[in-house]
Design a protein around this motif. Sequence first.
Motif, mmCIF file in Angstrom:
data_model
loop_
_atom_site.group_PDB
_atom_site.id
_atom_site.type_symbol
_atom_site.label_atom_id
_atom_site.label_comp_id
_atom_site.label_asym_id
_atom_site.label_seq_id
_atom_site.Cartn_x
_atom_site.Cartn_y
_atom_site.Cartn_z
ATOM 1 N N MET A 1 -32.359 13.390 7.752
ATOM 2 C CA MET A 1 -33.586 12.650 7.476
ATOM 3 C C MET A 1 -34.376 13.309 6.345
ATOM 4 N N PRO A 2 -35.315 12.575 5.722
ATOM 5 C CA PRO A 2 -36.213 13.211 4.756
ATOM 6 C C PRO A 2 -36.968 14.362 5.409
ATOM 7 N N PRO A 3 -37.365 15.373 4.636
ATOM 8 C CA PRO A 3 -37.983 16.567 5.221
ATOM 9 C C PRO A 3 -39.156 16.271 6.144
ATOM 10 N N GLU A 4 -39.951 15.280 5.794
ATOM 11 C CA GLU A 4 -41.144 15.008 6.596
ATOM 12 C C GLU A 4 -40.802 14.387 7.957
ATOM 13 N N ARG A 5 -39.566 13.931 8.134
ATOM 14 C CA ARG A 5 -39.189 13.330 9.410
ATOM 15 C C ARG A 5 -38.095 14.116 10.132
ATOM 16 N N ARG A 6 -37.769 15.252 9.603
ATOM 17 C CA ARG A 6 -36.671 16.041 10.147
ATOM 18 C C ARG A 6 -36.874 16.404 11.621
ATOM 19 N N LEU A 7 -38.118 16.657 12.012
ATOM 20 C CA LEU A 7 -38.410 17.062 13.392
ATOM 21 C C LEU A 7 -38.879 15.903 14.268
ATOM 22 N N ASP A 8 -38.865 14.704 13.739
ATOM 23 C CA ASP A 8 -39.291 13.531 14.503
ATOM 24 C C ASP A 8 -38.350 13.353 15.695
#
Length: 375
Positions: free
Chosen positions: A212-219
């Motif tokens: 995923m894109p970095p901003e959603r990696r931990l979603d």
Amino acid sequence: MDETLYVGTRKGLFTLRREGEHWSAVSSTPEFRGEPVSMVLQDPRDDVLYVALNLGHFGVKLWRRTPGDTEWTACAAPAFPAVGNDDAGSGEGGEGGGVADSDAPSVEQIWCLEASGADAPGELWAGTIPGGLFRSHDRGDTWTLVDTLWNLPERSEWMGGGYDHPGIHSICIDPRTSAHVTIGVSTGGVWTTRDSGATWRLAAAGMEADYMPPERRLDPNVQDVHRLVQCAGAPDAFWAQHHNGIFRTVDGGNHWRRIQAQPSSFGFAVAVHPDDPDLAWFVPAVKDECRMPVDGRLIVNRTRDGGETFTALTDGLPAEPAFDLIYRHGLSIDSGGRRLAMGSTTGGLWTSPDGGDHWHCVSAHFPPIYVVRFA
């Protein structure tokens, strides 16, 4: 002691019996000959055997056989309801649980079947592609979509992993209470309910989605969980084989820890000892282009210390090059925690009597194996 092993393949169901340490098929001709078996369950409460078939154009089918019977009985297969169709059922856990006729999906595969505990007699759970969770209160005679999960706003972001649509492949029922159910979704993370599905919460914090894109990696809602297993003797401990590695939680999914293993942390299958939450087995592979054993060498990785260290188990497994891939449900452990069974996409079937230290090849010539389960 488990004496029976069920092997679901692309061409039918094989039943194996054990004599000493030798396993042999009851018949050279499988039941449901020529039909893809997507899931098998022997209910430990009454020994009733369930077999799910994926017949493609002809849809999914579910069959049941009670102990002592030689014939199979057709059960109702899970199906998505349509709004205003009383015969199909209206879902559970909310009002208006159906979906519009023009939008009603079809069940493409029964990907998981599990039985509740003794506190919920007759109750079964099924996970499907697309990502529906169904419950039966009558041993498979009827099924109801758990619409509280289906109608979650977060479900709109679920996506397919290896399939075109998301699917529920793992259902873990807490042995302390059948009202507590935890599921794994590919791709949609880990979800749990403590009230038999009335409410749900995400339980994938700490998982990491490198795709995923970095901003959603931990979603937590975009995590591609390949397989989820729960330790019966320590029910707050789970292991997950994820697209981006191995993850473990010891607090019921409140937080997951990423674990690295060599030669790879990628794979599909995982098994956990029924009493020891630190003891688990994995089958590493190469992602994403190859989907084969690393360097053409089939191994089973075992950890005894919660993922701090791993041992590669190879005794009795084929010499390289070997190209066997183990699907999500292709690795199983018996109720005693000693015997393992493993089936591959190229039709290899192995068993181990000692936790993986030594493997015995039952056959290298089965049809592609989708699921192995001890009775």
